[in-house]
Structure formats: structure tokens, C-alpha cells
Design an enzyme around this catalytic site. Structure first.
Site, mmCIF file in Angstrom:
data_model
loop_
_atom_site.group_PDB
_atom_site.id
_atom_site.type_symbol
_atom_site.label_atom_id
_atom_site.label_comp_id
_atom_site.label_asym_id
_atom_site.label_seq_id
_atom_site.Cartn_x
_atom_site.Cartn_y
_atom_site.Cartn_z
ATOM 1 N N TYR A 199 49.068 42.512 39.762
ATOM 2 C CA TYR A 199 48.922 42.546 41.221
ATOM 3 C C TYR A 199 47.683 41.793 41.691
ATOM 4 O O TYR A 199 46.951 42.257 42.546
ATOM 5 C CB TYR A 199 48.904 43.996 41.736
ATOM 6 N N HIS A 200 47.486 40.570 41.140
ATOM 7 C CA HIS A 200 46.295 39.795 41.479
ATOM 8 C C HIS A 200 46.621 38.420 42.060
ATOM 9 O O HIS A 200 45.961 37.436 41.713
ATOM 10 C CB HIS A 200 45.412 39.600 40.240
ATOM 11 N N PRO A 201 47.594 38.265 42.952
ATOM 12 C CA PRO A 201 47.869 36.932 43.503
ATOM 13 C C PRO A 201 46.680 36.437 44.325
ATOM 14 O O PRO A 201 46.009 37.206 45.018
ATOM 15 C CB PRO A 201 49.107 37.152 44.382
#
Length: 688
Positions: free
Chosen positions: A552-554
Site C-alpha cells: 500500500y505504498h503507491p
């Protein structure tokens, strides 16, 4: 995967079990205590949803997540500035307080519930070959959905940013902003030059651990890595994870930065407000106003100084493109007038990891859902702020290691480990496989045979991917979800690096210290990888491509860079090129992804971004504005238009298979009527 231990199922089961004994009031009482505990012990209560908005504010911040909450707090410190914060979602709920229940928020109404486009290179074990991408649609944004891990990244990440022409973003300068926001409550770090005390964001270890995490750290030392503070002088090493928790409960950016300012007279918050576009004046190319939908009405609010986009690496580029800022051909394809041709939505990066690596143990030392007594663990959490419910989404250990593809002469590891005392099997398929989007056939064949067995996992994570993805509009409808192409493993070196990381993870699990638990790898092969020798390089590559997992690190979709960089969308002061009065302050601006979990770096970006705004408007003579008296309490929001919303499924949350909403928006009364007085004051500022 970053796993969590899911206790709600057992609480419900326990509740039904005691109803017949006449003790049904006990679970109800515990639920009530859990629900009200934060408001009872915190000096600040929940922020207020402002119903009567001014027609104009000095600053409008779009998005209340890890960045937006910080920006709104810091800008409203200047009492003469009036600040509006707009959030698409509602306030946090009682579930979000409980660290171990992080996954219950995913796929809920607090989650945008995005999915990547189908791929033939990654996410092969997920339904329709699409990875789930949770994004917070709630006050506090993704800091409410995440696993609370506090990781700053590596010194060389920020040196690289500076070397790309981003003046002021080197490590020594950003360290100040990390320390500014931090209130680190780990006693062994109290005197560290790398940590802050007294900031608004609480950072500490979970007060509860399994013995497996101590073994994990010891295994690292056996491999030659130190047990160290990975947010300190060096990064390579193993440690017990630090997280953004306070008294055993989640400390989101909403709790840290918004609750303390709820009573500031110059701060307004509008929740459940879906921003549809930024209005840019064609002649001056100035961001003039923000348009959003709230409770069936369209509002158009003017910004006297600036609009700040802090909607995140997916929603910020979507909103920019809807506003006419983006690749010319793409905008023209959707019939959107091009205000500025910019590479918005390009350069997208994300940390991808290999999930599913499972180790069984003979001793009852792991987290197994059915083993915990719901009443006991709830009492521990509510009354003592301890116990299994305080675990950081299930993650206990972190590590940073070098593969043969990294340069070991400098401290810049290329793989991160997330260690959890549980695995995909630990909740008997109740929640983890749903959050992952794992195919039922894969779960049944590989993980169902060991359901509820004691196990643990290491998830290797690729820190600096070479592959780049994109965010694009699905249509010109602001309610349609964007097209997310993660483009994992487009560069073949990415998958090779991750395979080497998996091999190091296996060496960690084989360390002598784990033998006391009878630890051994679960040797059931994935159904689509059976043609390869188990745990060979070919097999590990197959597993990498099958259980490909986002953490969950875009980021990177509105890249920061100097004017000569053709890929740059914002300058080093975070101002959008070619547009006056518009900045981006969130993960979108990262030129390259940081080496570790991105929540802490995004908070740092917001702290620094807010200071840049203050410097410009308080010191730079080029920033002048005429003050107008438009803040009468009797006035409500400018341009409150009635709208009609048509939903083909009669449900406002219904989505097509592609993740889009079946919503069409028709606005009436398109003109704006605003009454203001003549200019009465001009601010003059000096250049820093």
C-alpha cells in the site's frame, strides 16, 4: 503479507455463546468501553463537520490523509489564515482504534477499494489477476487503514532526491521534519539524535509481542546483521517494529493533527465531500476554486491564496486530470479541456512483495485466532492498553538486507522484511484471503490444510523497483474509479531481486534460534508452480508472480523535479508547473520511492510543504494578496447547487466489476453568486 489477527469473529461467537447463560451484557459493556475510550481519555474530542462554509478561504486542502491533516494543522497555526480541509469520507470508527483489526477496515466504506488492472506478469494468484489496493476514504486517510509501521526510509533516498535537482530535500534537511512531528516513547531511543519528543505523532513499540519476534531479531544477528534502530544512523539490520500507536491504540494523523485543532476559529472541516475538480481561470492560469459534492449538493468554494492537493498518489492525479492538468492526448480522448500539458499519472511506483511464505511451529507461540479468549483479550486492551489487540496489524519485526544486486559498500539495502507471527492460514480463511483477493482454489489447496495451525511468515519486499506504472482516467466522470496499471515486474531485474530476497528470508527461518520452536517451511507448492522444483529460483519466481502483494505504498504520480526535468509535475517547492496557486503535498511528489513504509515520509513531506507555504506567503514579496471581508457568520458556502444523482443499482456504493461507480452527475444552477466587499488590505512580504 502484513497480517492481522482478527478477533471480532471470536467476539461475536463468544457473545452468542453467553446469551443463553444470561451474561450477554458483558460483551456489550466491553464494546461500549472500547467505543468511548478515546473520547474519555483524550483532551481533544472528534473534529466537527462544518455545515455552514464560507464562500472563500485563504487555503483549501483537498484530502485529510497522512499529508492533508498535517498541512491543515500547520497552516491554521497562522491565525489570520482561514483554512478549509475537505475529506471525501466520514470520521474514524471504533474498529479503527484497534491496531490488530486493521484488515477489517479494508473493503469497507472507509476504503476506496481500488484494484489494479489485470496482469500476466504479477498478481496471478489473485482473483482475475488483479491486486487489491486499499486507500483510505476516511478522516486520516490511509493512516487509518494501514499497519501503523513507522519507517523513515534511507539517507540515500533523500540524497538522491537532492541530486536530481530538488534543492532542500537532502537527508539533513528532511530529518528536521521527521523529528518535528514525532513523539517517540521508546525509552531506549529517548536520547537519540535521530528522534523527536513532544511532537503530535506518537511512535512506540506495541506493548505485546510473541517470542517469535525475538527469535527473528536473533536470527538476523546470526546472519551478520545488527539489532538496530532502522530509523537511526544506519538502516541495514533487524528490529522489533515501531508504530504510530498511542496507549495501545492507533494514532492516525486525524487523531494526532486534527483533534487538537478542532476548536480553532480559522479552521473548517468538511467531511463526506467528494471533490470533482479544481477550477482554473484560463487567462491567469490560477487555481481559483474547488468544486465538490456533499449531501446531494454541489459546492464551489474559492481559494484566495492556494489550493493544496493532498488526496494521495491515486486521487491527486485523477483530480488534476479532471481539472485539465495532464497528458494532452489522454485528456482530449475524454473530452476534457487541456489547461496544462503535464506528465500527471506517470512515474507511479509501489513496493511489491512476495506473500505466502509460511513456516509451521510445534509450540503454541504464534497468533491463532481461535485460541484467544475474546473477553480476556478485550479486557487487556480496554483496561490495560496491552495484549494481542495492540499488535501492529500482526506485524512484529522489520529488517533491511542486501541482495547480491545491491552495493554493500554503502548502507542502502534493497530488500525489506515484514515478519508476522501468523500467516494466510491463521484465521481459517475468515478475512486475510479476502483482503488479499486470493483465489479460492489457491487457498483451498495450499493453506486450508493448515488452517488455525501455529505458523509465522516473512514477506520480502522490493525496496526500489525499476518498473513504473500509471494512473489514468477511466472517463471524465469524477465518480468513476481511475485505471491503475501497477506494471509490476516490467523490468526483469525487479523479480530477480525479489527472488534473492526470498532466499535470504529462508536463511533467516533456518537459523539455529528457530529450532527451539520446531520451525519448518510448509512445503505445499502453489498449484501453478508445481512444474518447478520446490524453493528453486524458478519456483520462487513463480511464487513472486503468483502471490504478488502491495504494501500500500503507491507514489510518484505528480513527480517533483526542476524545470529542466521533462517528467516533473511540481517544482521543489511543490508548486504545479504552469499553474498559480496550486500545490501538491502528498506521496505523489516523490521522484523515487523511499526505502521502506511510506507513511512517515509522507508526514515529513507535509511538514516541509507547510513550511514552504509559510515561507512564500510570509516572506516572499512576489506573494501578495488583497484581503476581503467575506467571512460573515451569516454567509454560507458559495454556489450550493442542487444536483440529481442517478445510480443504476439504487445504491450509492455500488460499483461495476472494474471498480467504477454507476453514478452520473447532473448539476443545475451553474452560476456562482458571491458577495464580497472591496479590498481593504494588501499584505507585503519579504523574500526568504
Amino acid at each position: 503479507m502484513v497480517l492481522n489477527l482478527l478477533f471480532i469473529t471470536t467476539v461475536i461467537k463468544s457473545t452468542f455463546g453467553v446469551v443463553t447463560t444470561g451474561l450477554w451484557l458483558i460483551p456489550l459493556m466491553l464494546a461500549a468501553i472500547t467505543y468511548y475510550r478515546y473520547d474519555a481519555v483524550d483532551p481533544e474530542s472528534r473534529p466537527l463537520d462544518q455545515l455552514n462554509l464560507f464562500p472563500e478561504y485563504d487555503f483549501i486542502v483537498v484530502g485529510s490523509g497522512s499529508a492533508g491533516a498535517v498541512v491543515a494543522n500547520r497552516l491554521s497555526e497562522v491565525r489570520k489564515w482561514k483554512v478549509l480541509l475537505i475529506e471525501a469520507g466520514p470520521d474514524e470508527n471504533e474498529i479503527s482504534d484497534v491496531p490488530s483489526l486493521a484488515a477489517y477496515l479494508q473493503l469497507s466504506k472507509l476504503d476506496w477499494a481500488y484494484k489494479t488492472e489485470p496482469s500476466n506478469k504479477a498478481c496471478l494468484g489473485m482473483q482475475n489477476n488483479r491486486c487489491n489496493w486499499p486507500r483510505g476514504r476516511v478522516l486520516g486517510g490511509s493512516s487509518v487503514l494501514n499497519y501503523m509501521l513507522y519507517v523513515r526510509g534511507n539517507r540515500h533516498d533523500y540524497q538522491t532526491w537532492a541530486s536530481l535537482g530538488n534543492t532542500g530535500w537532502d537527508y539533513d534537511q528532511v530529518l528536521h521534519y521527521f523529528k518535528k512531528s514525532e513523539d517517540n516513547r521508546n525509552p531506549y531511543l529517548a536520547k537519540s539524535a535521530y528522534h523527536g519528543r513532544g511532537g503530535l505523532l506518537t511512535v512506540q513499540e506495541s506493548p505485546w509481542h510473541t517470542p517469535l519476534v525475538a527469535a527473528f531479531v536473533e536470527a538476523g544477528t546470526q546472519l551478520g546483521y545488527d539489532n538496530r534502530d532502522i530509523n537511526g544512523a544506519q538502516q541495514a539490520g533487524f528490529m522489533i517494529a515501531q508504530g504510530t500507536i498511542r496507549r495501545g491504540s492507533r494514532c492516525s494523523t486525524a487523531k494526532a493533527f486534527l483533534r487538537p485543532i478542532r476548536q480553532r476559529p480559522n479552521f473548517h472541516l468538511s467531511m463526506n465531500s467528494h471533490v470533482t475538480r479544481v477550477i482554473i481561470e484560463p487567462g491567469t492560469m490560477r487555481a481559483q476554486a474547488v468544486e465538490f459534492v456533499k449531501h446531494g449538493k454541489v459546492y464551489r468554494i474559492s481559494a484566495r491564496r492556494e489550493v493544496i492537493l493532498s488526496a494521495g498518489a491515486i486521487n491527486t492525479p485523477q483530480l488534476m486530470m479532471l481539472s485539465g492538468l495532464g497528458p494532452r492526448k489522454h485528456l482530449e480522448k475524454h473530452g476534457i479541456k487541456v489547461m496544462q500539458d503535464l506528465p500527471v499519472g506517470e512515474n507511479m511506483q509501489d513496493h511489491v512483495g512476495m506473500g505466502g511464505l509460511t513456516f509451521l511451529v510445534d509450540k503454541p507461540v504464534a497468533i491463532v485466532q481461535d485460541r484467544f479468549n475474546p473477553t480476556a483479550v478485550t479486557f487487556q486492551y480496554v483496561l490495560r492498553e496491552r495484549g494481542p489487540m495492540t499488535t501492529l496489524g500482526g506485524v512484529e519485526g522489520l529488517a533491511f538486507v542486501h541482495t547480491p544486486y545491491s552495493n554493500r559498500s554503502i548502507d542502502w539495502p534493497d530488500i525489506q522484511f515484514h515478519m508476522a507471527p501468523a500467516s494466510i492460514n491463521s484465521d481459517n480463511g475468515a478475512r486475510v484471503k479476502k483482503v488479499m483477493g486470493l483465489k479460492e482454489s489457491v487457498y483451498q489447496e495450499v493453506y486450508h490444510p493448515i488452517a488455525n495451525k501455529d505458523s509465522w511468515t516473512i514477506m520480502p519486499l522490493l525496496l526500489r523497483p525499476r518498473s513504473r506504472g500509471t494512473v489514468r482516467l477511466r472517463s471524465a466522470n469524477p465518480f468513476h474509479y481511475p485505471v491503475i496499471n501497477a506494471n509490476y515486474f516490467d523490468d526483469p531485474l525487479d523479480v530477480k531481486t525479489l527472488v534473492e530476497g526470498a532466499k535470504i528470508a529462508l536463511r533467516v527461518a533456518e537459523a539455529e534460534v528457530f529450532k527451539q520452536f520446531g520451525s519448518r517451511v510448509w512445503r505445499k507448492p502453489l498449484p501453478n508452480c508445481k512444474q518447478h522444483k520446490f524453493l528453486s529460483d524458478a519456483y520462487l519466481e513463480c511464487q513472486v508472480r503468483t502471490i504478488s502483494m502491495t504494501i500500500y505504498h503507491p507514489c510518484g504520480t505528480a513527480k517533483m523535479g526542476p524545470s529542466w526535468d521533462p517528467e516533473a509535475v511540481v517544482d521543489p517547492r511543490l508548486r504545479v508547473y504552469g499553474v498559480r496557486g496550486l500545490r501538491v503535498i502528498d506521496a505523489s511528489i516523490m521522484p523515487t520511492i523511499t526505502s521502506g513504509n511510506t507513511n512517515a515520509p509522507v508526514i515529513m513531506i507535509a511538514e516541509k510543504g507547510a513550511d514552504l507555504i509559510k515561507e512564500d506567503w510570509l516572506r516572499n514579496p512576489e506573494y501578495k494578496v488583497k484581503r476581503r471581508d467575506v467571512y460573515s457568520d451569516a454567509e454560507t458556502a458559495a454556489s450550493s447547487h442542487s444536483i440529481s444523482i442517478t445510480n443504476s443499482s439504487n445504491s450509492s456504493s455500488s460499483r461495476d466489476f472494474d471498480g467504477s461507480s454507476n453514478i452520473t452527475l447532473t448539476a443545475t444552477a451553474a452560476t456562482t453568486t458571491t458577495t464580497t466587499t472591496a479590498a481593504t488590505e494588501t499584505e507585503t512580504v519579504t523574500k526568504s
